[in-house]
Structures are given as structure tokens and as C-alpha cells.
Design a protein around this motif. Structure first.
Motif, PDB file in Angstrom:
ATOM      1  N   LEU A 170       0.816  -1.219   0.000  1.00  0.00           N
ATOM      2  CA  LEU A 170       0.000   0.000   0.000  1.00  0.00           C
ATOM      3  C   LEU A 170       0.848   1.266   0.000  1.00  0.00           C
ATOM      4  O   LEU A 170       0.310   2.358   0.150  1.00  0.00           O
ATOM      5  CB  LEU A 170      -0.942  -0.013   1.207  1.00  0.00           C
ATOM      6  CG  LEU A 170      -1.970  -1.145   1.231  1.00  0.00           C
ATOM      7  CD1 LEU A 170      -2.697  -1.171   2.563  1.00  0.00           C
ATOM      8  CD2 LEU A 170      -2.950  -0.996   0.075  1.00  0.00           C
ATOM      9  N   SER A 171       2.169   1.121  -0.133  1.00  0.00           N
ATOM     10  CA  SER A 171       3.132   2.238  -0.150  1.00  0.00           C
ATOM     11  C   SER A 171       3.074   3.068   1.124  1.00  0.00           C
ATOM     12  O   SER A 171       3.219   4.290   1.091  1.00  0.00           O
ATOM     13  CB  SER A 171       2.905   3.127  -1.374  1.00  0.00           C
ATOM     14  OG  SER A 171       3.161   2.404  -2.549  1.00  0.00           O
ATOM     15  N   LYS A 172       2.877   2.429   2.238  1.00  0.00           N
ATOM     16  CA  LYS A 172       2.885   3.106   3.535  1.00  0.00           C
ATOM     17  C   LYS A 172       4.295   3.017   4.114  1.00  0.00           C
ATOM     18  O   LYS A 172       4.594   2.180   4.965  1.00  0.00           O
ATOM     19  CB  LYS A 172       1.872   2.471   4.477  1.00  0.00           C
ATOM     20  CG  LYS A 172       0.440   2.646   4.035  1.00  0.00           C
ATOM     21  CD  LYS A 172      -0.499   2.052   5.049  1.00  0.00           C
ATOM     22  CE  LYS A 172      -1.940   2.289   4.644  1.00  0.00           C
ATOM     23  NZ  LYS A 172      -2.864   1.685   5.609  1.00  0.00           N
ATOM     24  N   THR A 173       5.154   3.914   3.658  1.00  0.00           N
ATOM     25  CA  THR A 173       6.560   3.894   4.035  1.00  0.00           C
ATOM     26  C   THR A 173       6.749   4.081   5.541  1.00  0.00           C
ATOM     27  O   THR A 173       7.590   3.408   6.149  1.00  0.00           O
ATOM     28  CB  THR A 173       7.326   4.979   3.265  1.00  0.00           C
ATOM     29  OG1 THR A 173       7.078   4.797   1.870  1.00  0.00           O
ATOM     30  CG2 THR A 173       8.809   4.907   3.518  1.00  0.00           C
ATOM     31  N   GLU A 174       5.975   4.978   6.140  1.00  0.00           N
ATOM     32  CA  GLU A 174       6.109   5.224   7.570  1.00  0.00           C
ATOM     33  C   GLU A 174       5.781   3.965   8.374  1.00  0.00           C
ATOM     34  O   GLU A 174       6.445   3.652   9.365  1.00  0.00           O
ATOM     35  CB  GLU A 174       5.190   6.369   8.027  1.00  0.00           C
ATOM     36  CG  GLU A 174       5.543   7.708   7.420  1.00  0.00           C
ATOM     37  CD  GLU A 174       4.895   7.909   6.054  1.00  0.00           C
ATOM     38  OE1 GLU A 174       3.904   7.211   5.738  1.00  0.00           O
ATOM     39  OE2 GLU A 174       5.393   8.739   5.292  1.00  0.00           O
ATOM     40  N   THR A 175       4.753   3.239   7.946  1.00  0.00           N
ATOM     41  CA  THR A 175       4.371   2.017   8.646  1.00  0.00           C
ATOM     42  C   THR A 175       5.455   0.947   8.517  1.00  0.00           C
ATOM     43  O   THR A 175       5.775   0.246   9.488  1.00  0.00           O
ATOM     44  CB  THR A 175       3.028   1.487   8.094  1.00  0.00           C
ATOM     45  OG1 THR A 175       2.058   2.524   8.152  1.00  0.00           O
ATOM     46  CG2 THR A 175       2.547   0.291   8.886  1.00  0.00           C
ATOM     47  N   VAL A 176       6.036   0.826   7.321  1.00  0.00           N
ATOM     48  CA  VAL A 176       7.111  -0.146   7.105  1.00  0.00           C
ATOM     49  C   VAL A 176       8.296   0.187   8.004  1.00  0.00           C
ATOM     50  O   VAL A 176       8.850  -0.688   8.682  1.00  0.00           O
ATOM     51  CB  VAL A 176       7.533  -0.183   5.617  1.00  0.00           C
ATOM     52  CG1 VAL A 176       8.783  -1.032   5.426  1.00  0.00           C
ATOM     53  CG2 VAL A 176       6.409  -0.697   4.744  1.00  0.00           C
ATOM     54  N   GLU A 177       8.690   1.463   8.047  1.00  0.00           N
ATOM     55  CA  GLU A 177       9.807   1.880   8.897  1.00  0.00           C
ATOM     56  C   GLU A 177       9.490   1.655  10.369  1.00  0.00           C
ATOM     57  O   GLU A 177      10.354   1.216  11.138  1.00  0.00           O
ATOM     58  CB  GLU A 177      10.150   3.339   8.633  1.00  0.00           C
ATOM     59  CG  GLU A 177      10.788   3.561   7.278  1.00  0.00           C
ATOM     60  CD  GLU A 177      11.043   5.030   6.971  1.00  0.00           C
ATOM     61  OE1 GLU A 177      10.666   5.898   7.796  1.00  0.00           O
ATOM     62  OE2 GLU A 177      11.612   5.291   5.907  1.00  0.00           O
ATOM     63  N   GLN A 178       8.255   1.936  10.764  1.00  0.00           N
ATOM     64  CA  GLN A 178       7.858   1.742  12.157  1.00  0.00           C
ATOM     65  C   GLN A 178       7.903   0.259  12.534  1.00  0.00           C
ATOM     66  O   GLN A 178       8.338  -0.096  13.631  1.00  0.00           O
ATOM     67  CB  GLN A 178       6.456   2.312  12.378  1.00  0.00           C
ATOM     68  CG  GLN A 178       5.987   2.278  13.805  1.00  0.00           C
ATOM     69  CD  GLN A 178       4.602   2.870  13.947  1.00  0.00           C
ATOM     70  OE1 GLN A 178       3.849   2.951  12.992  1.00  0.00           O
ATOM     71  NE2 GLN A 178       4.274   3.272  15.158  1.00  0.00           N
ATOM     72  N   LEU A 179       7.483  -0.610  11.625  1.00  0.00           N
ATOM     73  CA  LEU A 179       7.539  -2.049  11.902  1.00  0.00           C
ATOM     74  C   LEU A 179       8.982  -2.525  12.069  1.00  0.00           C
ATOM     75  O   LEU A 179       9.285  -3.302  12.978  1.00  0.00           O
ATOM     76  CB  LEU A 179       6.856  -2.823  10.773  1.00  0.00           C
ATOM     77  CG  LEU A 179       5.336  -2.821  10.773  1.00  0.00           C
ATOM     78  CD1 LEU A 179       4.799  -3.354   9.456  1.00  0.00           C
ATOM     79  CD2 LEU A 179       4.816  -3.639  11.937  1.00  0.00           C
ATOM     80  N   ILE A 180       9.864  -2.046  11.202  1.00  0.00           N
ATOM     81  CA  ILE A 180      11.272  -2.442  11.307  1.00  0.00           C
ATOM     82  C   ILE A 180      11.883  -1.898  12.597  1.00  0.00           C
ATOM     83  O   ILE A 180      12.638  -2.597  13.282  1.00  0.00           O
ATOM     84  CB  ILE A 180      12.069  -1.975  10.064  1.00  0.00           C
ATOM     85  CG1 ILE A 180      11.568  -2.673   8.795  1.00  0.00           C
ATOM     86  CG2 ILE A 180      13.556  -2.193  10.249  1.00  0.00           C
ATOM     87  CD1 ILE A 180      11.799  -4.165   8.749  1.00  0.00           C
ATOM     88  N   LYS A 181      11.543  -0.659  12.972  1.00  0.00           N
ATOM     89  CA  LYS A 181      12.061  -0.082  14.219  1.00  0.00           C
ATOM     90  C   LYS A 181      11.539  -0.818  15.445  1.00  0.00           C
ATOM     91  O   LYS A 181      12.209  -0.864  16.483  1.00  0.00           O
ATOM     92  CB  LYS A 181      11.691   1.399  14.315  1.00  0.00           C
ATOM     93  CG  LYS A 181      12.486   2.288  13.398  1.00  0.00           C
ATOM     94  CD  LYS A 181      12.060   3.736  13.535  1.00  0.00           C
ATOM     95  CE  LYS A 181      12.807   4.607  12.536  1.00  0.00           C
ATOM     96  NZ  LYS A 181      12.371   6.015  12.608  1.00  0.00           N
ATOM     97  N   SER A 182      10.338  -1.412  15.339  1.00  0.00           N
ATOM     98  CA  SER A 182       9.747  -2.101  16.487  1.00  0.00           C
ATOM     99  C   SER A 182      10.506  -3.374  16.859  1.00  0.00           C
ATOM    100  O   SER A 182      10.292  -3.928  17.933  1.00  0.00           O
ATOM    101  CB  SER A 182       8.282  -2.445  16.195  1.00  0.00           C
ATOM    102  OG  SER A 182       8.195  -3.482  15.232  1.00  0.00           O
ATOM    103  N   ILE A 183      11.391  -3.823  16.001  1.00  0.00           N
ATOM    104  CA  ILE A 183      12.188  -5.018  16.298  1.00  0.00           C
ATOM    105  C   ILE A 183      13.180  -4.716  17.416  1.00  0.00           C
ATOM    106  O   ILE A 183      13.563  -5.597  18.173  1.00  0.00           O
ATOM    107  CB  ILE A 183      12.919  -5.508  15.024  1.00  0.00           C
ATOM    108  CG1 ILE A 183      11.893  -5.914  13.970  1.00  0.00           C
ATOM    109  CG2 ILE A 183      13.861  -6.653  15.316  1.00  0.00           C
ATOM    110  CD1 ILE A 183      12.488  -6.222  12.616  1.00  0.00           C
ATOM    111  N   GLY A 184      13.607  -3.444  17.544  1.00  0.00           N
ATOM    112  CA  GLY A 184      14.553  -3.056  18.586  1.00  0.00           C
ATOM    113  C   GLY A 184      15.992  -3.083  18.115  1.00  0.00           C
ATOM    114  O   GLY A 184      16.859  -3.574  18.824  1.00  0.00           O
ATOM    115  N   LEU A 185      16.235  -2.559  16.935  1.00  0.00           N
ATOM    116  CA  LEU A 185      17.580  -2.542  16.369  1.00  0.00           C
ATOM    117  C   LEU A 185      18.357  -1.340  16.877  1.00  0.00           C
ATOM    118  O   LEU A 185      17.794  -0.281  17.143  1.00  0.00           O
ATOM    119  CB  LEU A 185      17.504  -2.492  14.837  1.00  0.00           C
ATOM    120  CG  LEU A 185      16.649  -3.557  14.151  1.00  0.00           C
ATOM    121  CD1 LEU A 185      16.591  -3.299  12.666  1.00  0.00           C
ATOM    122  CD2 LEU A 185      17.209  -4.926  14.438  1.00  0.00           C
TER     123      LEU A 185
END
Length: 126
Positions: free
Chosen positions: A75-90
Motif C-alpha cells: 500500500l506504499s505506507k513507508t512510515e508504517t514499514v519503517e515503524q515495523l522495522i524499528k519495532s524489532i529493537g535494532l
């Protein structure tokens, strides 16, 4: 065959003449290798591996997380994709890009010296 020295760009260059060829065969002299920069890059890249491993484990072990990531990317929701990756705790958040075939995660140390290396992970989903 006989060997001669030619001057190419004011530098003595060894050349060999073959008896059946009408042009010389030049030999390029290479500088001595110094692997210290390569070793430093490898050591610096090792620091990125825990983040890469954590990200890949989350993607491999969580069906729901992977599904949410793919849906947001579709759906081209870049902010959501970035937020999901950040939620991993990197420690280092990767630069994320995606297309219809997959996702690319570029891990680097941002603007921290040494600016020597980055680790790119390309995952396909189609």
C-alpha cells in the motif's frame, strides 16, 4: 621471445615480444597489497550483524509481522514499514526500500566514522 623495457607515460614498462606477433605484450606491475583497510572494514561490518540477525529472525519466525510488513509495503505506507522495522529493537535502523518483488535493507553506521562499509540485505517476496 625477448624482453625489452619501454617507457609508457615516462614510466619504464617491461614488455615481451612474441616471435609471431607484431606488437609488444606489456606487463603491468601492481603495488604491494595492504589488507589493513579490508580488515578494519570486516571488523566494522561484524558490528552490524546482530541487527541484521535480529531483523531476519523476526521476519522468519513471525508470520503476522511479515504479513503486516508486506501489506504496508504493497500500500506504499513507508512510515508504517519503517515503524515495523524499528519495532524489532535494532541499534542501527536500516535504510529501507521496497518494490513489488521484495524489500532491501541497507545497514550502515550512518554518519559515524569510519565510513567504510555497509551491509545490504535483499529479500524477495514474489
Amino acid at each position: 621471445m625477448y624482453q625489452a623495457i619501454f617507457y609508457h607515460r615516462n614510466t619504464p614498462t617491461p614488455a615481451v615480444f612474441h616471435p609471431y606477433l607484431h606488437y609488444p605484450i606489456y606487463f603491468r606491475e601492481l603495488p604491494e597489497v595492504n589488507p589493513s583497510k579490508l580488515i578494519d572494514s570486516a571488523k566494522d561490518t561484524l558490528n552490524l550483524l546482530p541487527d541484521v540477525e535480529a531483523c531476519l529472525k523476526q521476519l522468519a519466525n513471525s508470520y503476522e509481522f511479515s504479513k503486516n510488513l508486506m501489506s504496508a509495503a504493497q500500500l506504499s505506507k513507508t512510515e508504517t514499514v519503517e515503524q515495523l522495522i524499528k519495532s524489532i529493537g535494532l541499534k542501527e535502523t536500516p535504510k529501507i526500500s521496497y518494490n513489488p518483488d521484495g524489500i532491501i535493507l541497507n545497514f550502515d553506521h550512518k554518519n559515524k566514522p569510519p565510513h567504510c562499509c555497509y551491509l545490504s540485505v535483499q529479500l524477495r517476496w514474489r
